[in-house]
Every structure is written in structure tokens, then in C-alpha cells.
Scaffold this motif. Structure first.
Motif, short mmCIF file in Angstrom:
data_model
loop_
_atom_site.label_atom_id
_atom_site.label_comp_id
_atom_site.label_asym_id
_atom_site.label_seq_id
_atom_site.Cartn_x
_atom_site.Cartn_y
_atom_site.Cartn_z
N LEU A 1 4.80 -6.05 -2.36
CA LEU A 1 3.83 -5.37 -2.81
C LEU A 1 2.64 -5.00 -1.83
O LEU A 1 2.35 -4.03 -1.57
CB LEU A 1 3.14 -5.94 -4.23
CG LEU A 1 2.00 -4.79 -4.96
CD1 LEU A 1 2.74 -3.69 -5.21
CD2 LEU A 1 1.53 -5.41 -6.02
N VAL A 2 2.27 -6.31 -1.35
CA VAL A 2 1.33 -6.38 -0.21
C VAL A 2 1.72 -5.31 0.88
O VAL A 2 0.98 -4.42 1.43
CB VAL A 2 0.72 -7.66 0.22
CG1 VAL A 2 0.02 -7.56 1.73
CG2 VAL A 2 0.42 -8.43 -0.83
N ILE A 3 2.98 -5.42 1.43
CA ILE A 3 3.53 -4.71 2.49
C ILE A 3 3.59 -3.27 2.17
O ILE A 3 3.20 -2.35 2.63
CB ILE A 3 4.89 -5.21 2.85
CG1 ILE A 3 4.83 -6.63 3.38
CG2 ILE A 3 5.38 -4.15 3.95
CD1 ILE A 3 6.25 -7.37 3.68
N LEU A 4 4.05 -2.76 0.90
CA LEU A 4 4.02 -1.42 0.60
C LEU A 4 2.63 -0.91 0.26
O LEU A 4 2.49 0.21 0.79
CB LEU A 4 4.68 -1.57 -1.10
CG LEU A 4 6.31 -1.54 -0.80
CD1 LEU A 4 6.77 -1.60 -2.34
CD2 LEU A 4 6.88 -0.25 -0.29
N LEU A 5 1.71 -1.54 -0.28
CA LEU A 5 0.62 -1.01 -0.33
C LEU A 5 -0.32 -0.80 0.98
O LEU A 5 -1.11 0.32 1.33
CB LEU A 5 -0.63 -2.01 -1.24
CG LEU A 5 -0.13 -2.13 -2.48
CD1 LEU A 5 -1.04 -3.32 -3.22
CD2 LEU A 5 -0.07 -0.74 -3.46
N ALA A 6 -0.02 -1.86 2.02
CA ALA A 6 -0.63 -1.57 3.16
C ALA A 6 -0.07 -0.48 3.97
O ALA A 6 -0.86 0.43 4.51
CB ALA A 6 -0.52 -2.86 3.97
N VAL A 7 1.20 -0.18 4.03
CA VAL A 7 1.87 0.71 4.63
C VAL A 7 1.58 2.41 3.79
O VAL A 7 1.34 3.09 4.57
CB VAL A 7 3.55 0.70 4.56
CG1 VAL A 7 4.09 1.81 5.20
CG2 VAL A 7 3.92 -0.51 5.42
N THR A 8 1.79 2.40 2.71
CA THR A 8 1.37 3.33 1.89
C THR A 8 -0.27 4.06 2.26
O THR A 8 -0.41 5.15 2.44
CB THR A 8 1.41 3.07 0.40
OG1 THR A 8 2.73 2.81 0.14
CG2 THR A 8 1.28 4.66 -0.36
N SER A 9 -0.92 2.82 1.92
CA SER A 9 -2.31 3.27 2.24
C SER A 9 -2.76 3.97 3.97
O SER A 9 -3.57 5.08 3.96
CB SER A 9 -3.48 2.01 2.03
OG SER A 9 -3.45 1.80 0.82
N ALA A 10 -2.34 3.11 4.69
CA ALA A 10 -2.54 3.71 6.14
C ALA A 10 -1.84 4.99 6.30
O ALA A 10 -2.50 5.67 6.83
CB ALA A 10 -1.67 2.60 7.13
N TYR A 11 -0.53 5.23 5.82
CA TYR A 11 0.08 6.55 5.83
C TYR A 11 -0.88 7.66 5.34
O TYR A 11 -1.22 8.68 5.84
CB TYR A 11 1.31 6.59 5.23
CG TYR A 11 2.15 8.04 5.31
CD1 TYR A 11 2.67 8.36 6.64
CD2 TYR A 11 2.02 8.68 4.04
CE1 TYR A 11 3.53 9.41 6.37
CE2 TYR A 11 2.61 10.14 4.15
CZ TYR A 11 3.32 10.25 5.29
OH TYR A 11 3.98 11.59 5.31
N ILE A 12 -1.29 7.58 4.09
CA ILE A 12 -2.15 8.54 3.37
C ILE A 12 -3.56 8.64 4.29
O ILE A 12 -3.92 9.91 4.35
CB ILE A 12 -2.35 8.15 1.97
CG1 ILE A 12 -1.12 8.13 1.29
CG2 ILE A 12 -3.20 9.27 1.31
CD1 ILE A 12 -1.29 7.68 -0.36
N MET A 13 -4.32 7.53 4.50
CA MET A 13 -5.38 7.50 5.30
C MET A 13 -5.18 8.62 6.57
O MET A 13 -6.17 9.17 7.05
CB MET A 13 -5.71 6.18 5.52
CG MET A 13 -6.36 5.53 4.27
SD MET A 13 -6.69 3.73 4.56
CE MET A 13 -8.29 3.70 5.45
N ARG A 14 -4.29 8.26 7.16
CA ARG A 14 -4.06 8.78 8.59
C ARG A 14 -3.95 10.43 8.18
O ARG A 14 -4.61 11.26 9.05
CB ARG A 14 -2.73 8.38 9.23
CG ARG A 14 -2.40 8.81 10.50
CD ARG A 14 -1.21 8.32 11.20
NE ARG A 14 -0.90 8.93 12.72
CZ ARG A 14 -0.23 9.78 12.60
NH1 ARG A 14 0.43 10.30 11.72
NH2 ARG A 14 0.29 10.29 14.00
#
Length: 311
Positions: free
Chosen positions: A211-224
Motif C-alpha cells: 500500500l505504501v508503494i502504491l500510494l507513493a507511486v500514484t501520488s507522484a504520478y498525479i502530482m507531476r
């Protein structure tokens, strides 16, 4: 005449059947396969160490075919409902409880409050929303309910200079990430682990890491993506949509209703209730009956605090 013909063709085109029709078709397919696939079975034995019934390796052997009859097919739904009654009622009760919680408006107010809190640092609203809806997804198995909150996410995103795709992503992808992991979800994880006969919510540390990995990758993708759109609106994948209706669906966060005393109480009931469920499963040996009772209590208490009537 040509326009009417085109409309008629669209109406007569393929439409995916209702999900219940799809289930019946699956049962029909499996019934037909009982005539085609050779029958066989494994021997089973009780494992004294775990107390569970396990398959004996290498014990598979073919047996005489016993294909489904017409009456067997027709009565399979009734028998299936009876056999899985505990799971079905569990899902119905919890779904109803969370529907009451959604109707209190608490999720909307949490979302708007988070957006208001981070005004001026808009890009950080994205991971907040991703984690917030991941929490709903990983505890309440929020999936179809996303449709209710996407317009809110779109309005908030546009108010901060982003686009509709950003608003949809920070709610939808967050909830799906949480749902996929199912940290303490009673629906996908709870039901699956019951069928697999493994301890309820076992493997939580592994799922938490995912879950931590998914949230980090998802957040970074949308923020970019959002930062790119804020800098250059024309870079939006839905730029034409933004030009057409972006201004009309922005949200004035300052005018939105703030948390009242009742809302804080509902939030405390929700958080406290979910924490107690996790404690009950981990320490108290709870199963579906106890969890259903607790979720029902959370829903009823939340509705009563909001002022809903008995009906």
C-alpha cells in the motif's frame, strides 16, 4: 429520416447485460462443462497442527461423472445463497452501514476541509486525497461509490488550477489502490481469506508495504501531471473539456459548510469503530458475526448523531 435511423441503430447496438444476467450465464456455462470435463477429486485429511482440512498431495483420481441436471441448474442460485449465507449477509449489512455513513456527508466535509487546509500549497492536496480515499478503499472497500465523489474531486481540483482528470485521479486511483491491497477490507480480503481458510487479515504487514508503494507511486504520478497542467493548461489531456465547462464547476472552498460538532462526533464514531473492529479481529478472535454487529452499530450510531429518523 437518416438521423432517426442512426439513433435506432445505436439503441439496437450491443449492450452489456445486467450483472445478474451475467452471473446466470456463468452458472449455465459451468453446468454445461460438467458434461464435458472429466470428473475427479482429491482426498482430504485434517491437519492436526492447523486444525484445517487439507488436500492430500498426489491423491487425485477420476470418478464417475455426475453432470448437473436441469433442476440442479435452476436450483443452484437458491442453494448457493444458502451455502454462502454468512458471507452474503455480511456484505449486505456492511454495505448498508457504509451507505448511512456516506449519507451523513462526512466524507464530503473531510475532503473539502483537507483542500481548504492546504490552500496555497495546492499540489500537496493530491497525496492527501489519494491517501484519504485509499483509506476508504482499504477499510470500507470503496469502489462503485467512487462515482458519488468524483464530481467533488473535479470541482476541488479545478478550484486549485488543475483539471478534471487530476480530480478524478486523486479520488479514483487512491480508492482503487486501497481496495487492491485490502488492508482490513471486510469485502475482498475478508471474504477471500474466509474461502481460503486462512486467518482473517493475515499477511497485513506485506499488504501494508504494498500500500505504501502504491500510494507513493500514484501520488507522484498525479502530482507531476497536475504541476504540468497548472503551469500550462493546454497540456491537459482534457483541455477542450476544461475550456467548455471548467469555470462552471469550480468550488469556492470558503463558502462550503465547515465541520460542525455532529460531524466531529460522527468522525470519532467511524475511526473508533474501525479501530475496535481491527482490535477485535486481531485480539478477540472476531469473525463475520461480530464484525457485522460492529459495523451495523457504527452505521446506526452515525445516522442517529446526524439526526436521521428511524426509517
Amino acid at each position: 429520416m437518416a438521423e432517426k435511423t442512426t439513433e435506432n441503430k445505436k439503441k439496437k447496438g450491443f449492450r452489456f447485460p445486467n450483472v445478474l444476467v451475467f452471473f446466470v450465464l456463468m452458472i449455465l456455462l459451468v453446468s454445461v462443462l460438467t458434461y464435458l470435463i472429466p470428473a475427479g477429486q482429491f482426498e482430504t485429511a485434517l491437519d492436526e497442527a492447523s486444525g484445517k482440512t487439507c488436500v492430500v498431495p498426489g491423491s487425485y483420481h477420476q470418478i464417475e461423472k455426475n453432470p448437473t441436471t436441469l433442476m440442479g441448474f435452476l436450483s443452484s442460485i437458491q442453494r448457493g445463497l444458502e451455502y454462502n449465507a454468512s458471507v452474503i449477509f455480511f456484505v449486505l449489512i456492511i454495505g448498508g452501514a457504509f451507505q448511512i455513513i456516506t449519507a451523513t456527508g462526512i466524507i464530503n466535509k473531510i475532503s473539502i476541509g483537507a483542500a481548504r487546509k492546504f490552500a496555497g500549497n495546492e499540489v500537496w492536496v493530491i497525496p492527501i486525497f489519494v491517501c484519504l480515499f485509499a483509506t476508504f478503499g482499504t477499510t470500507m472497500a470503496m469502489s462503485q461509490e467512487l462515482v458519488l465523489f468524483v464530481p467533488l474531486g473535479v470541482a476541488i481540483a479545478r478550484s486549485m488550477g488543475f483539471d478534471a482528470l487530476t480530480g478524478t485521479g486523486m479520488i479514483g486511483l487512491g480508492a482503487v489502490a486501497g481496495y487492491s491491497v485490502g488492508l482490513v477490507s471486510p469485502f475482498n480480503t475478508g471474504v477471500a481469506q474466509k474461502i481460503a481458510e486462512v486467518p482473517l487479515y493475515s499477511g497485513m504487514a506485506y499488504r501494508a508495504a504494498l500500500l505504501v508503494i502504491l500510494l507513493a507511486v500514484t501520488s507522484a504520478y498525479i502530482m507531476r501531471y497536475a504541476a504540468k497542467v497548472k503551469k500550462n493548461p493546454a497540456a491537459s489531456y482534457v483541455y477542450e473539456l476544461e475550456l467548455a465547462e471548467g469555470q462552471n464547476t469550480k468550488l469556492d472552498l470558503d463558502k462550503e459548510e465547515r465541520f460542525a460538532t455532529r460531524d466531529w462526533v460522527i468522525l470519532a464514531v467511524l475511526i473508533g469503530g474501525l479501530a475496535y473492529v481491527v482490535y477485535g479481529v486481531a485480539i478477540g478472535g472476531w469473525w463475520f458475526n461480530e464484525m457485522s454487529a460492529m459495523f451495523l452499530t457504527i452505521g446506526v450510531v452515525a445516522g442517529a448523531v446526524k439526526g436521521f429518523g428511524p426509517s
